[in-house]
Design an enzyme around this catalytic site. Sequence first.
Site, PDB file in Angstrom:
ATOM      1  CG  ASP A 133     194.757  56.097  82.284  1.00  0.00           C
ATOM      2  OD1 ASP A 133     195.588  56.833  81.708  1.00  0.00           O
ATOM      3  OD2 ASP A 133     195.043  55.389  83.255  1.00  0.00           O
ATOM      4  CD1 TRP A 142     195.859  52.401  71.290  1.00  0.00           C
ATOM      5  CD2 TRP A 142     196.920  54.130  70.335  1.00  0.00           C
ATOM      6  NE1 TRP A 142     195.557  52.401  69.942  1.00  0.00           N
ATOM      7  CE2 TRP A 142     196.196  53.452  69.340  1.00  0.00           C
ATOM      8  CE3 TRP A 142     197.670  55.264  69.979  1.00  0.00           C
ATOM      9  CZ2 TRP A 142     196.184  53.859  68.012  1.00  0.00           C
ATOM     10  CZ3 TRP A 142     197.673  55.662  68.650  1.00  0.00           C
ATOM     11  CH2 TRP A 142     196.935  54.965  67.685  1.00  0.00           C
ATOM     12  CG  HIS A 148     197.455  63.008  74.730  1.00  0.00           C
ATOM     13  ND1 HIS A 148     196.890  62.220  75.701  1.00  0.00           N
ATOM     14  CD2 HIS A 148     198.653  63.415  75.230  1.00  0.00           C
ATOM     15  CE1 HIS A 148     197.710  62.149  76.748  1.00  0.00           C
ATOM     16  NE2 HIS A 148     198.793  62.852  76.472  1.00  0.00           N
ATOM     17  NE  ARG A 181     199.837  63.364  82.375  1.00  0.00           N
ATOM     18  CZ  ARG A 181     199.337  62.301  81.781  1.00  0.00           C
ATOM     19  NH1 ARG A 181     199.423  62.171  80.472  1.00  0.00           N
ATOM     20  NH2 ARG A 181     198.734  61.360  82.467  1.00  0.00           N
ATOM     21  CG  LEU A 194     175.391  64.024  74.919  1.00  0.00           C
ATOM     22  CD1 LEU A 194     175.010  62.844  75.804  1.00  0.00           C
ATOM     23  CD2 LEU A 194     176.576  63.622  74.044  1.00  0.00           C
TER      24      LEU A 194
HETATM   25  C1  FPP Z   1     195.258  59.882  80.027  1.00  0.00           C
HETATM   26  O1  FPP Z   1     196.135  59.085  79.253  1.00  0.00           O
HETATM   27  C2  FPP Z   1     194.693  60.915  79.202  1.00  0.00           C
HETATM   28  C3  FPP Z   1     194.828  62.242  79.423  1.00  0.00           C
HETATM   29  C4  FPP Z   1     195.594  62.815  80.547  1.00  0.00           C
HETATM   30  C5  FPP Z   1     194.248  63.226  78.508  1.00  0.00           C
HETATM   31  C6  FPP Z   1     192.884  62.914  77.969  1.00  0.00           C
HETATM   32  C7  FPP Z   1     192.693  63.705  76.750  1.00  0.00           C
HETATM   33  C8  FPP Z   1     192.136  63.262  75.600  1.00  0.00           C
HETATM   34  C9  FPP Z   1     191.528  61.938  75.451  1.00  0.00           C
HETATM   35  C10 FPP Z   1     192.139  64.106  74.391  1.00  0.00           C
HETATM   36  C11 FPP Z   1     191.228  65.250  74.343  1.00  0.00           C
HETATM   37  C12 FPP Z   1     189.871  65.078  74.888  1.00  0.00           C
HETATM   38  C13 FPP Z   1     188.770  65.676  74.389  1.00  0.00           C
HETATM   39  C14 FPP Z   1     187.510  65.714  75.173  1.00  0.00           C
HETATM   40  C15 FPP Z   1     188.784  66.309  73.078  1.00  0.00           C
HETATM   41  P1  FPP Z   1     197.647  58.993  79.690  1.00  0.00           P
HETATM   42  O2  FPP Z   1     198.421  60.004  78.938  1.00  0.00           O
HETATM   43  O3  FPP Z   1     197.760  59.101  81.173  1.00  0.00           O
HETATM   44  O4  FPP Z   1     198.000  57.550  79.209  1.00  0.00           O
HETATM   45  P2  FPP Z   1     199.058  56.558  79.864  1.00  0.00           P
HETATM   46  O5  FPP Z   1     198.563  56.253  81.259  1.00  0.00           O
HETATM   47  O6  FPP Z   1     199.015  55.370  78.969  1.00  0.00           O
HETATM   48  O7  FPP Z   1     200.394  57.254  79.848  1.00  0.00           O
END
Ligand code: FPP
Length: 238
Positions: free
Chosen positions: A13, A18, A30, A64, A124
């Site tokens: 998260d 960020w 992302h 979203r 892994l």
């Molecule tokens: C949460 O941050 C993150 C997500 C909903 C997506 C996670 C995806 C990735 C890390 C990229 C792809 C992953 C792989 C395995 C290649 P948020 O958007 O909710 O952040 P915020 O709470 O700061 O808005």
Amino acid sequence: MQKRLNHVAIIMDGNGRWAQQQGLSRLKGHEMGARAAKRVVQLAKDRSIPFLTLYAFSSENWARPQDEVEGLFNLLERFIAEEIDELNESGVRIRVIGDMSRFSDHLRGTIQRTMDLTRDNEALNLAIALNYGGRDEIVRCTRRLLEQGVKPDSVTEETISGMLDTSFMPDPDLLIRTGGEWRISNFLLWQLAYTEIYFTHTLWPDFGAEELDRAIQWYMGRQRRFGRTPEQVRGEDR
Ligand code: FPP
């Protein structure tokens, strides 16, 4: 003796915040999150952690904005396409957990080829949770049980564990959640029953070796009791 750490699960998260802090788009956040995921896969392998599960897209994330959802799926496909050879060569076996029925044929094909290509790897076990929700997983599992006409008396905890998307792996020992939120967000609800949970304010794109090792150190200091008293487990906690 060192305590066993067989399975680490991560709620990644903080990509959006960020990006906002850096004056960038959420999608760029992302993208940096995907880089952090790649980093952590190698770190887990280097630390001989057999199972790693990453929560990449929840069954609730469809809510979203459409461009963010599309951007995330494009990013995931690109991630698989660009990283698969290196992951395969370094012995990573990749599996996807979640409900894939909502994906395009193209994405389903990419996932299947990836799982087939890496099926003999042993360094892994990486599980990517995509369109995954813990409640949805339990609903799908229950439907399968009913479809198979399983008799009520024969249903045990093992029956259910063996029917969930995660049947191929042990329950997580350690759950890490970045981004400063103290909740589970519908992740691995059944499997987290006795998992130790490490929360950190670090935003996911900033997550790296230092923070992973801090989480592992913290986990090593925990006494896991699984319902027993501290006296009962003293001396056998490893
Ligand atoms: C949460 O941050 C993150 C997500 C909903 C997506 C996670 C995806 C990735 C890390 C990229 C792809 C992953 C792989 C395995 C290649 P948020 O958007 O909710 O952040 P915020 O709470 O700061 O808005």
